[in-house]
Each structure stands twice: as structure tokens, then as C-alpha cells.
Design a protein around this motif. Structure first.
Motif, PDB file in Angstrom:
ATOM      1  N   ASN A  24     -11.516  -1.684   0.678  1.00 38.46           N
ATOM      2  CA  ASN A  24     -11.803  -2.798   1.303  1.00 38.46           C
ATOM      3  C   ASN A  24     -10.510  -3.544   2.122  1.00 38.46           C
ATOM      4  N   ARG A  25      -9.528  -3.650   1.400  1.00 39.03           N
ATOM      5  CA  ARG A  25      -8.225  -4.347   1.872  1.00 39.03           C
ATOM      6  C   ARG A  25      -7.653  -3.182   3.130  1.00 39.03           C
ATOM      7  N   LEU A  26      -7.830  -2.054   3.027  1.00 44.75           N
ATOM      8  CA  LEU A  26      -7.219  -1.235   4.038  1.00 44.75           C
ATOM      9  C   LEU A  26      -8.180  -1.190   5.144  1.00 44.75           C
ATOM     10  N   GLY A  27      -9.411  -1.470   5.185  1.00 41.25           N
ATOM     11  CA  GLY A  27     -10.362  -1.471   6.143  1.00 41.25           C
ATOM     12  C   GLY A  27     -11.077  -0.175   6.191  1.00 41.25           C
ATOM     13  N   ILE A  28     -11.261   0.654   5.103  1.00 43.50           N
ATOM     14  CA  ILE A  28     -11.758   2.109   5.132  1.00 43.50           C
ATOM     15  C   ILE A  28     -13.291   1.744   4.503  1.00 43.50           C
ATOM     16  N   LYS A  29     -13.913   2.280   5.411  1.00 46.06           N
ATOM     17  CA  LYS A  29     -15.537   1.951   4.997  1.00 46.06           C
ATOM     18  C   LYS A  29     -16.041   2.854   4.045  1.00 46.06           C
ATOM     19  N   GLU A  30     -16.633   2.510   3.254  1.00 46.44           N
ATOM     20  CA  GLU A  30     -17.616   3.052   2.099  1.00 46.44           C
ATOM     21  C   GLU A  30     -18.464   4.029   2.863  1.00 46.44           C
ATOM     22  N   GLU A  31     -18.473   5.480   2.326  1.00 52.85           N
ATOM     23  CA  GLU A  31     -19.270   6.560   2.614  1.00 52.85           C
ATOM     24  C   GLU A  31     -20.560   6.200   2.057  1.00 52.85           C
ATOM     25  N   THR A  32     -21.580   6.301   2.719  1.00 53.60           N
ATOM     26  CA  THR A  32     -23.009   6.219   2.346  1.00 53.60           C
ATOM     27  C   THR A  32     -23.431   7.684   2.159  1.00 53.60           C
ATOM     28  N   PRO A  33     -24.196   7.907   1.276  1.00 49.66           N
ATOM     29  CA  PRO A  33     -24.235   9.589   0.935  1.00 49.66           C
ATOM     30  C   PRO A  33     -25.978   9.446   1.788  1.00 49.66           C
ATOM     31  N   ASN A  75      -1.626   0.117  10.462  1.00 44.39           N
ATOM     32  CA  ASN A  75      -0.405   0.137  10.137  1.00 44.39           C
ATOM     33  C   ASN A  75      -0.053  -1.118   9.091  1.00 44.39           C
ATOM     34  N   PRO A  76      -1.100  -1.043   7.877  1.00 52.32           N
ATOM     35  CA  PRO A  76      -0.912  -2.061   6.658  1.00 52.32           C
ATOM     36  C   PRO A  76       0.574  -1.692   6.065  1.00 52.32           C
ATOM     37  N   ASN A  77       1.071  -2.832   5.536  1.00 54.98           N
ATOM     38  CA  ASN A  77       2.297  -2.683   4.675  1.00 54.98           C
ATOM     39  C   ASN A  77       1.926  -2.413   3.036  1.00 54.98           C
ATOM     40  N   VAL A  78       2.090  -1.159   2.632  1.00 56.48           N
ATOM     41  CA  VAL A  78       1.731  -1.183   1.304  1.00 56.48           C
ATOM     42  C   VAL A  78       2.778  -0.552   0.462  1.00 56.48           C
ATOM     43  N   ILE A  79       3.023  -1.155  -0.515  1.00 58.48           N
ATOM     44  CA  ILE A  79       3.940  -1.090  -1.435  1.00 58.48           C
ATOM     45  C   ILE A  79       3.175  -0.920  -2.953  1.00 58.48           C
ATOM     46  N   VAL A  80       3.589   0.489  -3.448  1.00 56.75           N
ATOM     47  CA  VAL A  80       2.924   0.840  -4.808  1.00 56.75           C
ATOM     48  C   VAL A  80       4.005   0.840  -6.000  1.00 56.75           C
ATOM     49  N   TYR A  81       3.916  -0.056  -6.764  1.00 61.38           N
ATOM     50  CA  TYR A  81       4.823   0.049  -7.806  1.00 61.38           C
ATOM     51  C   TYR A  81       4.209   1.064  -9.046  1.00 61.38           C
ATOM     52  N   TYR A 136       3.402  -7.129 -14.775  1.00 63.46           N
ATOM     53  CA  TYR A 136       4.142  -6.549 -16.002  1.00 63.46           C
ATOM     54  C   TYR A 136       3.603  -5.109 -16.199  1.00 63.46           C
ATOM     55  N   GLY A 137       2.735  -4.610 -15.339  1.00 66.57           N
ATOM     56  CA  GLY A 137       2.241  -3.228 -15.537  1.00 66.57           C
ATOM     57  C   GLY A 137       2.192  -2.640 -14.273  1.00 66.57           C
ATOM     58  N   THR A 138       1.787  -1.185 -14.508  1.00 67.56           N
ATOM     59  CA  THR A 138       1.526  -0.428 -13.111  1.00 67.56           C
ATOM     60  C   THR A 138       0.432   0.355 -13.469  1.00 67.56           C
ATOM     61  N   PRO A 139      -0.294   0.801 -12.549  1.00 72.46           N
ATOM     62  CA  PRO A 139       0.017   0.678 -11.025  1.00 72.46           C
ATOM     63  C   PRO A 139      -0.080  -0.975 -10.720  1.00 72.46           C
ATOM     64  N   ALA A 140       0.617  -1.203  -9.509  1.00 72.41           N
ATOM     65  CA  ALA A 140       0.498  -2.542  -8.850  1.00 72.41           C
ATOM     66  C   ALA A 140       0.626  -2.240  -7.198  1.00 72.41           C
ATOM     67  N   VAL A 141      -0.345  -2.745  -6.464  1.00 66.66           N
ATOM     68  CA  VAL A 141      -0.333  -2.229  -5.503  1.00 66.66           C
ATOM     69  C   VAL A 141      -0.405  -3.643  -4.481  1.00 66.66           C
ATOM     70  N   PHE A 142       0.438  -3.673  -3.449  1.00 68.37           N
ATOM     71  CA  PHE A 142       0.613  -4.868  -2.501  1.00 68.37           C
ATOM     72  C   PHE A 142       0.124  -4.317  -1.141  1.00 68.37           C
ATOM     73  N   ILE A 143      -1.066  -4.923  -0.685  1.00 64.04           N
ATOM     74  CA  ILE A 143      -1.316  -4.281   0.647  1.00 64.04           C
ATOM     75  C   ILE A 143      -1.081  -5.657   1.546  1.00 64.04           C
ATOM     76  N   ASP A 144      -0.121  -5.661   2.557  1.00 60.52           N
ATOM     77  CA  ASP A 144       0.210  -6.854   3.303  1.00 60.52           C
ATOM     78  C   ASP A 144       0.169  -8.104   2.462  1.00 60.52           C
ATOM     79  N   GLY A 145       0.812  -7.719   1.287  1.00 61.08           N
ATOM     80  CA  GLY A 145       1.217  -9.038   0.256  1.00 61.08           C
ATOM     81  C   GLY A 145       0.196  -9.323  -0.820  1.00 61.08           C
ATOM     82  N   GLU A 146      -1.131  -8.692  -0.503  1.00 63.55           N
ATOM     83  CA  GLU A 146      -2.090  -8.934  -1.153  1.00 63.55           C
ATOM     84  C   GLU A 146      -1.970  -7.962  -2.589  1.00 63.55           C
TER      85      GLU A 146
END
Length: 93
Positions: free
Chosen positions: A74-83, A3-9, A52-62
Motif C-alpha cells: 500500500n505504501r509503495l503504491g503496489i496494487k493488490e493482485e485480484t485472482p 523512487n520511494p526512500n526505503v530503509i530496512v533495519y 527496538y526490534g527488526t525488521p523495521a521498514v521506513f518508506i518515505d519516513g513512514e
């Protein structure tokens, strides 16, 4: 990460904003969208964060500016898929 706190401008007619939203929905991440084109106070709020521009994403304040899929994953902890490579069918000669 749970449950990360995600805000998208976002703003109107912003293709990269659409890409950010599409990815978050694809990854089934809950987020709050703040459209600075439609809400003047949210625009000022973004400026107070020195953005001063969009998109701007804040994930748990980052802050992540623009559409940066790897950084968001990376910030959301989603693993990169390896082919997957099937070495049984590959010719190494």
C-alpha cells in the motif's frame, strides 16, 4: 509512487527480515539495508526512532514494523493482485 526512500533495519538470523528483503527485491524496489547486528551505530539510530526490534521498514519516513506485506504494498503504491475468475467455466446451477 516513484523512487520511494526505503530503509530496512535487519538483524542476523531474522526470518521476517529475509521475507521483507525478498519481497522488496521481487517488487524491484531499491532499498538501503541497515543491519543492526553488524553496526552498533545503526542499532542506536533505530533506538532513537523508538524501535527496538527488526525488521523495521521506513518508506518515505513512514514506519512499518515486522513483515506486513499489505502495508508495504500500500505504501509503495503496489496494487493488490485480484485472482482472475473465468465465469464461463463455472457452474452456477
Amino acid at each position: 509512487m516513484s523512487n520511494p526512500n526505503v530503509i530496512v533495519y535487519t538483524s542476523r538470523n531474522c526470518n521476517y527480515c529475509d521475507k521483507v528483503i525478498t519481497k522488496l527485491e521481487e517488487w524491484e524496489i531499491d532499498y538501503e539495508e541497515r543491519n543492526v547486528s553488524e553496526n552498533r551505530e545503526q542499532f542506536r539510530e533505530l533506538q532513537r526512532r523508538n524501535v527496538y526490534g527488526t525488521p523495521a521498514v521506513f518508506i518515505d519516513g513512514e514506519k512499518i514494523l515486522g513483515f506486513q506485506e499489505r502495508k508495504m504494498k500500500n505504501r509503495l503504491g503496489i496494487k493488490e493482485e485480484t485472482p482472475y475468475m473465468n465465469t464461463n467455466t463455472m457452474n452456477f446451477s
